[in-house]
Design a protein around this motif. Structure first.
Motif, PDB file in Angstrom:
ATOM      1  N   PHE A  17       0.860  -1.273  -0.181  1.00 20.88           N
ATOM      2  CA  PHE A  17      -0.056  -0.146  -0.036  1.00 20.88           C
ATOM      3  C   PHE A  17       0.887   1.468  -0.026  1.00 20.88           C
ATOM      4  O   PHE A  17       2.247   1.089   0.581  1.00 20.88           O
ATOM      5  N   ALA A  36      -3.895   0.205  -3.267  1.00 20.70           N
ATOM      6  CA  ALA A  36      -2.897  -0.773  -2.545  1.00 20.70           C
ATOM      7  C   ALA A  36      -3.765  -2.087  -3.430  1.00 20.70           C
ATOM      8  O   ALA A  36      -4.266  -1.165  -4.512  1.00 20.70           O
ATOM      9  N   ILE A  93      -9.813  -0.702   3.850  1.00 26.25           N
ATOM     10  CA  ILE A  93      -9.213  -1.207   4.381  1.00 26.25           C
ATOM     11  C   ILE A  93      -9.126  -2.399   5.456  1.00 26.25           C
ATOM     12  O   ILE A  93      -8.321  -3.383   5.414  1.00 26.25           O
ATOM     13  N   VAL A 173       2.288   2.136  -5.504  1.00 25.88           N
ATOM     14  CA  VAL A 173       2.347   0.703  -5.345  1.00 25.88           C
ATOM     15  C   VAL A 173       2.560  -0.001  -5.797  1.00 25.88           C
ATOM     16  O   VAL A 173       3.322  -1.503  -5.310  1.00 25.88           O
TER      17      VAL A 173
END
Length: 228
Positions: A17, A36, A93, A173
């Protein structure tokens, strides 16, 4: 050995992430972009099973500083038009980080500090508790001389034609994953760096230490591995 075989012997998935923020003070500034990728092992090979990239709404009355707009290309208007709520990002998340998951980032202490405070205010920070964490900046500093930015790692590993360090979270990422793959090909000791973060003895840790992490001073030139 297939890529990340040792890591997948211990973890069901890995989440790499990155954040873009309004500044460097995690207790005051805000995340404006969170990205992410979720990596799982399928038929013995690492597979990206989810990509996530969202702009994050600002606290009412706040704006993106001019220097951050210049660096990232993210404007206050972009956030107003496309940003989703902090509560929604925190929920997403939670879904990605739950379970037997290894959390990874390049300069992970910075991103984890910002995540903790956003989750504390708008979600549930316990999703970070008990999760193993890997800082790929620490690995890179152990292996290569200064400078140590993500763009330097991309160049060092010959990845400039494949990925880019654009200061947009989604690009960074994906670049981090490519750098990680190159690191494992270079030396198969990534597992030794889990929950071990290096820091500059000159500048310190840079904020509040994360309780589950062992911090050790790390120089600007390669030497004995930090885990020895």
């Amino acid at each position: 050995m297939e890529a990340f075989a040792q890591l997948f012997e211990k973890y069901d998935r890995m989440v790499l992430f990155d954040t873009e923020t309004t500044g460097l003070d995690y207790a005051r500034d805000e995340i404006i972009e969170f990205a992410a990728i979720v990596v799982e092992q399928q038929e013995g090979k690492p597979v990206v099973v989810r990509e996530y990239d969202e702009l994050v709404s600002l606290t009412p009355g706040n704006s993106v500083p001019a220097k951050i707009q210049e660096l990232t290309g993210i404007t206050t208007q972009d956030i107003l038009e496309k940003g989703i709520s902090k509560a929604q990002v925190c929920q997403d998340i939670w879904e990605m980080f739950s379970g037997n998951t290894l959390l990874l980032a390049y300069n992970a202490h910075f991103d984890l500090s910002f995540l903790f405070y956003m989750l504390l205010r708008d979600g549930d920070p316990t999703v970070l508790k008990g999760k193993d964490k890997l800082d790929l900046l620490t690995v890179y500093k152990d292996r290569h001389a200064y400078p140590h930015k993500l763009c330097n790692a991309i160049s060092q590993y010959g990845l400039s034609d494949k990925v880019v360090n654009s200061h947009r979270a989604v690009d960074d990422v994906l670049a981090t994953l490519a750098v990680m793959e190159a690191m494992e090909g270079e030396k198969n000791d990534l597992l030794c760096y889990v929950n071990l973060f290096g820091y500059s003895s000159k500048y310190g840790i840079g904020g509040k230490p994360i309780g589950s992490i062992t911090y050790k001073p790390q120089g600007f030139e390669p030497g004995k591995p930090l885990y020895l």
